[in-house]
Write an enzyme that holds these catalytic residues in place. Structure first.
Site, PDB file in Angstrom:
ATOM      1  N   PRO A 129      25.778  17.611 -38.939  1.00  0.00           N
ATOM      2  CA  PRO A 129      26.400  18.386 -37.864  1.00  0.00           C
ATOM      3  C   PRO A 129      27.452  17.610 -37.079  1.00  0.00           C
ATOM      4  O   PRO A 129      28.428  18.188 -36.602  1.00  0.00           O
ATOM      5  CB  PRO A 129      25.197  18.758 -36.977  1.00  0.00           C
ATOM      6  CG  PRO A 129      24.048  18.819 -37.930  1.00  0.00           C
ATOM      7  CD  PRO A 129      24.298  17.731 -38.919  1.00  0.00           C
ATOM      8  N   GLY A 132      31.341  14.438 -40.644  1.00  0.00           N
ATOM      9  CA  GLY A 132      31.910  15.061 -41.823  1.00  0.00           C
ATOM     10  C   GLY A 132      32.603  14.030 -42.686  1.00  0.00           C
ATOM     11  O   GLY A 132      31.978  13.269 -43.417  1.00  0.00           O
ATOM     12  N   THR A 159      26.130  22.274 -50.630  1.00  0.00           N
ATOM     13  CA  THR A 159      26.242  23.156 -51.793  1.00  0.00           C
ATOM     14  C   THR A 159      25.020  22.998 -52.689  1.00  0.00           C
ATOM     15  O   THR A 159      24.546  21.885 -52.917  1.00  0.00           O
ATOM     16  CB  THR A 159      27.516  22.823 -52.583  1.00  0.00           C
ATOM     17  OG1 THR A 159      28.651  22.957 -51.723  1.00  0.00           O
ATOM     18  CG2 THR A 159      27.675  23.745 -53.772  1.00  0.00           C
ATOM     19  N   GLU A 243      35.388  13.860 -57.741  1.00  0.00           N
ATOM     20  CA  GLU A 243      35.058  15.083 -57.008  1.00  0.00           C
ATOM     21  C   GLU A 243      36.327  15.783 -56.531  1.00  0.00           C
ATOM     22  O   GLU A 243      36.470  17.012 -56.653  1.00  0.00           O
ATOM     23  CB  GLU A 243      34.166  14.754 -55.813  1.00  0.00           C
ATOM     24  CG  GLU A 243      33.855  15.955 -54.934  1.00  0.00           C
ATOM     25  CD  GLU A 243      32.989  15.624 -53.739  1.00  0.00           C
ATOM     26  OE1 GLU A 243      32.776  16.520 -52.895  1.00  0.00           O
ATOM     27  OE2 GLU A 243      32.515  14.470 -53.642  1.00  0.00           O
ATOM     28  N   GLN A 337      49.555  39.430 -49.754  1.00  0.00           N
ATOM     29  CA  GLN A 337      50.619  40.191 -49.094  1.00  0.00           C
ATOM     30  C   GLN A 337      51.301  41.147 -50.083  1.00  0.00           C
ATOM     31  O   GLN A 337      51.594  42.304 -49.743  1.00  0.00           O
ATOM     32  CB  GLN A 337      51.655  39.235 -48.507  1.00  0.00           C
ATOM     33  CG  GLN A 337      52.806  39.907 -47.772  1.00  0.00           C
ATOM     34  CD  GLN A 337      52.388  40.505 -46.439  1.00  0.00           C
ATOM     35  OE1 GLN A 337      51.352  40.130 -45.883  1.00  0.00           O
ATOM     36  NE2 GLN A 337      53.188  41.439 -45.931  1.00  0.00           N
ATOM     37  N   GLY A 340      49.834  44.489 -50.671  1.00  0.00           N
ATOM     38  CA  GLY A 340      49.880  45.462 -49.583  1.00  0.00           C
ATOM     39  C   GLY A 340      48.494  45.754 -49.030  1.00  0.00           C
ATOM     40  O   GLY A 340      47.647  44.871 -48.942  1.00  0.00           O
ATOM     41  N   GLY A 341      48.241  47.017 -48.702  1.00  0.00           N
ATOM     42  CA  GLY A 341      46.950  47.394 -48.135  1.00  0.00           C
ATOM     43  C   GLY A 341      45.793  47.120 -49.070  1.00  0.00           C
ATOM     44  O   GLY A 341      44.678  46.813 -48.619  1.00  0.00           O
ATOM     45  N   GLY A 365      36.479  16.224 -48.343  1.00  0.00           N
ATOM     46  CA  GLY A 365      37.403  15.477 -47.485  1.00  0.00           C
ATOM     47  C   GLY A 365      38.562  16.391 -47.140  1.00  0.00           C
ATOM     48  O   GLY A 365      39.244  16.914 -48.033  1.00  0.00           O
ATOM     49  N   THR A 366      38.793  16.639 -45.864  1.00  0.00           N
ATOM     50  CA  THR A 366      39.860  17.560 -45.476  1.00  0.00           C
ATOM     51  C   THR A 366      41.219  17.069 -45.958  1.00  0.00           C
ATOM     52  O   THR A 366      41.417  15.878 -46.211  1.00  0.00           O
ATOM     53  CB  THR A 366      39.911  17.727 -43.951  1.00  0.00           C
ATOM     54  OG1 THR A 366      40.298  16.465 -43.363  1.00  0.00           O
ATOM     55  CG2 THR A 366      38.566  18.153 -43.380  1.00  0.00           C
TER      56      THR A 366
END
Length: 380
Positions: A129, A132, A159, A243, A337, A340-341, A365-366
């Site tokens: 927590p 990271g 995971t 990884e 995008q 569309g919808g 790892g960010t």
């Protein structure tokens, strides 16, 4: 998916994996997402087919082939059907090297046959927590008491956390020594004091069993220490490039799949009496995405070759990871995008890919950490 760099046996393997994913995974994945968990039997089916432990020696039940291209093919085929709930990559790409390189003979014989058959599902527990990407901030601790370590603490975002039978836990065994005081302890299902929280409620990857893990005076036998006590940071540093390359391969495959789907949509969808793909702006966007992905795949393919040759560096892996996942993020946004919808409807594959794969720039790892690794290598 392009087939450059693949040989006949790789193409045969892809055909077999594709048949497996289409028959055994794709028809059930939506139900697994609703249930929040994949059927554990899919692991055993994959094991019987030889999809687990490909690089594990045959004497332990594996394929005995050290060739990361096979792992990449599995990832690509899972992405092709949008099967983001299957945790094979964590098992094969991330945990396998730890067991192969660090386990002693007794540990290998105890764990690897089940690893390959799918009877033992694995996880790697680093994140906490409050810790990271900064592993030196890890608080989970283990003190030696006779012939066992007494483990206390918690992990999060793990995971395979619900299904895991073996969890490689990074714990501090030498207080006050920073990164030098970390060890890898293998916690097994059913050990007293080991418990799991609820499956975490993520915005995507709904079938993937990501969980919190808790350790309350868990007695982990000293025989379950993996590698050298106090050297976990080094062990992790040695295996993180693989990884991160695996994440890059996933990202490219997910983006390529979304682009293929979007191209078909742009050919079929009409506006003002013509296919929307015939409008110059949209045609240019498709051209830009196709080019970016070709360039990215070329780099990732080269990195795979470097890994197989034993030359992949942490810096090169960081480049592959941040670039591929950032390209993926941009491509998926543009593909949504262009739908569309329909792109905002959960039933559309590109919508699910948009939320499912948003995690790639974060885990392993960010991307900010990846740029830090690269920047330090540049001497700045």
């Amino acid at each position: 998916m392009r087939e450059s760099g693949l040989e006949a046996e790789h193409l045969e393997f892809r055909s077999m994996v594709r048949d497996f994913t289409e028959k055994e995974i794709a028809p059930h994945h939506a139900a697994w997402e609703r249930e929040g968990l994949v059927d554990r039997e899919i692991w055993r089916k994959a094991g019987r087919l030889g999809l687990l432990g490909i690089d594990v020696p045959e004497e332990y039940g594996g394929g005995g082939v050290r060739d990361f291209r096979y792992q990449v093919i599995i990832s690509e085929e899972l992405m092709r059907v949008g099967a983001t709930g299957i945790g094979f990559a964590l098992h094969n790409d991330v945990v396998a090297p730890y067991l192969l390189e660090l386990a002693d003979e007794e540990q290998r014989r105890r764990w690897l046959p089940g690893f390959c058959s799918g009877d033992l599902i694995t996880a790697l527990a680093m994140t906490e927590p409050e810790a990271g990407s900064d592993l030196q901030a890890i608080r989970t601790s283990a003190r030696l008491d006779g012939d066992a370590y007494v483990l206390n603490g918690s992990k999060t975002f793990i995971t395979n956390g619900i299904h895991a039978d073996l969890v490689l836990v990074v714990a501090r065994t030498r207080p006050g020594t920073g990164a030098r005081g970390l060890s890898l302890l293998v916690v097994e299902r059913g050990m007293p004091g080991f418990s799991r929280g609820n499956k975490l409620d993520k915005i995507g990857m709904r079938a993937q069993d990501t969980a919190e893990l808790f350790f309350d005076d868990v007695r982990v036998p000293a025989a379950n220490v993996l590698g050298t006590p106090g050297r976990a940071f080094l062990h992790l540093a040695n295996n993180l490039p693989r990884e991160r390359l695996g994440i890059a391969a996933y990202a490219v495959a997910a983006a390529e799949t979304a682009l293929e789907q979007t191209l078909e949509h742009c050919k079929a969808r009409t506006a003002f009496g013509q296919a929307i793909g015939s409008f110059q702006h949209i045609r240019f966007e498709l051209a830009e995405m196709a080019t970016e992905l070709d360039v990215t795949r070329t780099y990732v393919d080269r990195a795979v070759a470097e890994l197989d040759a034993g030359r992949l560096t942490a810096v090169d892996a960081a480049k592959a990871k941040w670039w591929a996942t950032d390209v993926q993020r941009r491509v998926l946004d543009r593909c949504l995008q262009l739908h569309g919808g329909y792109g905002f409807m959960r039933e559309t594959p590109v919508a699910r890919a948009f939320v499912d794969n948003r995690v790639h720039p974060i885990y392993g790892g960010t991307n900010e950490i990846m740029k830090e690794i690269i920047g330090r290598d540049l001497g700045v």
